[in-house]
Design an enzyme around this catalytic site. Structure first.
Site, PDB file in Angstrom:
ATOM      1  N   ILE A 168       0.781  -1.235  -0.030  1.00 55.58           N
ATOM      2  CA  ILE A 168      -0.072  -0.165  -0.059  1.00 55.58           C
ATOM      3  C   ILE A 168       0.933   1.240   0.003  1.00 55.58           C
ATOM      4  O   ILE A 168       0.523   2.159  -0.773  1.00 55.58           O
ATOM      5  CB  ILE A 168      -0.988  -0.057   1.162  1.00 55.58           C
ATOM      6  CG1 ILE A 168      -1.694  -1.354   1.309  1.00 55.58           C
ATOM      7  CG2 ILE A 168      -1.654   1.097   1.264  1.00 55.58           C
ATOM      8  CD1 ILE A 168      -2.679  -1.265   2.468  1.00 55.58           C
ATOM      9  N   TYR A 175      -6.607  -0.065  -8.508  1.00 57.21           N
ATOM     10  CA  TYR A 175      -5.875   0.152  -7.344  1.00 57.21           C
ATOM     11  C   TYR A 175      -5.692  -1.255  -6.543  1.00 57.21           C
ATOM     12  O   TYR A 175      -4.650  -1.603  -6.257  1.00 57.21           O
ATOM     13  CB  TYR A 175      -6.187   1.067  -6.438  1.00 57.21           C
ATOM     14  CG  TYR A 175      -5.662   1.339  -4.987  1.00 57.21           C
ATOM     15  CD1 TYR A 175      -4.659   2.280  -5.072  1.00 57.21           C
ATOM     16  CD2 TYR A 175      -6.149   0.684  -3.946  1.00 57.21           C
ATOM     17  CE1 TYR A 175      -3.814   2.500  -3.673  1.00 57.21           C
ATOM     18  CE2 TYR A 175      -5.675   0.777  -2.701  1.00 57.21           C
ATOM     19  CZ  TYR A 175      -4.699   1.921  -2.615  1.00 57.21           C
ATOM     20  OH  TYR A 175      -4.002   2.011  -1.382  1.00 57.21           O
ATOM     21  N   HIS A 219       2.238   2.036  -3.396  1.00 59.49           N
ATOM     22  CA  HIS A 219       1.371   2.621  -4.367  1.00 59.49           C
ATOM     23  C   HIS A 219       0.723   3.963  -3.810  1.00 59.49           C
ATOM     24  O   HIS A 219       0.377   4.659  -4.785  1.00 59.49           O
ATOM     25  CB  HIS A 219      -0.058   1.651  -4.694  1.00 59.49           C
ATOM     26  CG  HIS A 219       0.532   0.771  -5.482  1.00 59.49           C
ATOM     27  ND1 HIS A 219       0.720   0.858  -6.922  1.00 59.49           N
ATOM     28  CD2 HIS A 219       0.960  -0.727  -5.246  1.00 59.49           C
ATOM     29  CE1 HIS A 219       0.996  -0.476  -7.456  1.00 59.49           C
ATOM     30  NE2 HIS A 219       1.215  -1.408  -6.466  1.00 59.49           N
ATOM     31  N   GLU A 220       0.746   4.087  -2.558  1.00 53.94           N
ATOM     32  CA  GLU A 220       0.140   5.576  -2.072  1.00 53.94           C
ATOM     33  C   GLU A 220       1.416   6.710  -2.509  1.00 53.94           C
ATOM     34  O   GLU A 220       1.050   7.604  -2.500  1.00 53.94           O
ATOM     35  CB  GLU A 220      -0.097   5.417  -0.711  1.00 53.94           C
ATOM     36  CG  GLU A 220      -1.312   4.637  -0.366  1.00 53.94           C
ATOM     37  CD  GLU A 220      -2.620   5.323  -0.705  1.00 53.94           C
ATOM     38  OE1 GLU A 220      -2.506   6.502  -1.073  1.00 53.94           O
ATOM     39  OE2 GLU A 220      -3.507   4.578  -0.954  1.00 53.94           O
ATOM     40  N   SER A 221       2.636   6.280  -2.074  1.00 55.06           N
ATOM     41  CA  SER A 221       3.665   7.486  -1.905  1.00 55.06           C
ATOM     42  C   SER A 221       4.932   7.006  -2.629  1.00 55.06           C
ATOM     43  O   SER A 221       5.863   7.971  -2.634  1.00 55.06           O
ATOM     44  CB  SER A 221       3.847   7.893  -0.563  1.00 55.06           C
ATOM     45  OG  SER A 221       4.465   6.616   0.287  1.00 55.06           O
TER      46      SER A 221
END
Length: 229
Positions: free
Chosen positions: A75, A212, A78-80
């Site tokens: 996660i 996502y 993919h988030e940051s």
């Protein structure tokens, strides 16, 4: 939601000791009991980690909250892209792109979101809360459960719950992520978002949420091949 006492837990080292502490800094205690002075805020130097420089932080915090650190790492990627000071156009912050409104719901001042350990713990708490809010069956296969929880993390659990109700209303299985993803995409259509079972209105990001979920799960599989739980 939070325990009243400060937590302390042992740091689980993933790699040989010669990698060193990689710039350890003392964790500051916080009034809401998020961290203790013994918590590990160390960043691992390049070549001394398996998934990211935040392996120690993500693993110890996620294990404390009962989650697979490799999933949380997927996660974070993919988030940051593992960027602790990232701020999105919508104000989400940190490794896990936690929004200030979420921090406030857990009693955490928004200015602390840049602390990686706090950011990761909030994300873990949010993942657990999403699972409870969706009221998923206890016997649901783990892969299906992860699909729902990740979708809730990306789009909000309310839209996922709406999509589950729509699936049931149209005679399909609300406990299959593939089915619910389809109805999540249909929530941009007035025929569906005006249905009486829908409580959270129109949603236009269904396709993006499905992509996502697929991308995070694929990276999670890859990380499972690289690191032990």
């Amino acid at each position: 939601m939070f325990r009243k006492n400060l937590w302390a837990f042992a740091v689980l080292l993933l790699l040989p000791a010669f990698c060193g502490s990689g710039g350890r800094r003392a964790a500051s205690e916080t009034p809401f009991g998020m961290l203790a002075a013994s918590d590990d805020h160390s960043l691992l130097p390049e070549g001394c980690y398996l998934l990211s420089a935040y392996d120690n932080i993500i693993r110890s915090v996620s294990e404390r909250e009962g989650n697979d650190w490799r999933l949380v790492s997927a996660i974070a990627y993919h988030e940051s892209r593992f960027t602790a000071d990232r701020v999105s156009a919508r104000g989400a912050r940190g490794l896990m792109q936690v929004r200030p409104v979420v921090a406030r719901e857990f009693g955490v001042p928004a200015e602390l979101l840049s602390d990686p350990a706090i950011n990761v713990r909030l994300a873990n708490l949010l993942l657990n809360r999403i699972g409870r809010m969706l009221e998923l069956p206890a016997d649901m296969p783990e892969r299906e459960r992860l699909g729902f929880v990740l979708a809730g993390y990306n789009s909000g659990p309310g839209h996922v719950a709406d999509a589950r109700r729509l699936a049931a209303a149209y005679g399909e299985d609300p406990d299959r992520w593939e089915v619910v993803a389809h109805y999540l995409g249909l929530k941009s259509d007035p025929e569906y978002y005006r249905n009486e079972v829908v409580r959270h209105g129109r949603f236009v990001g269904g396709r993006q949420t499905a992509d996502y979920v697929g991308a995070v799960l694929a990276r999670y599989d890859r990380y499972c091949g690289l690191a032990e739980r």
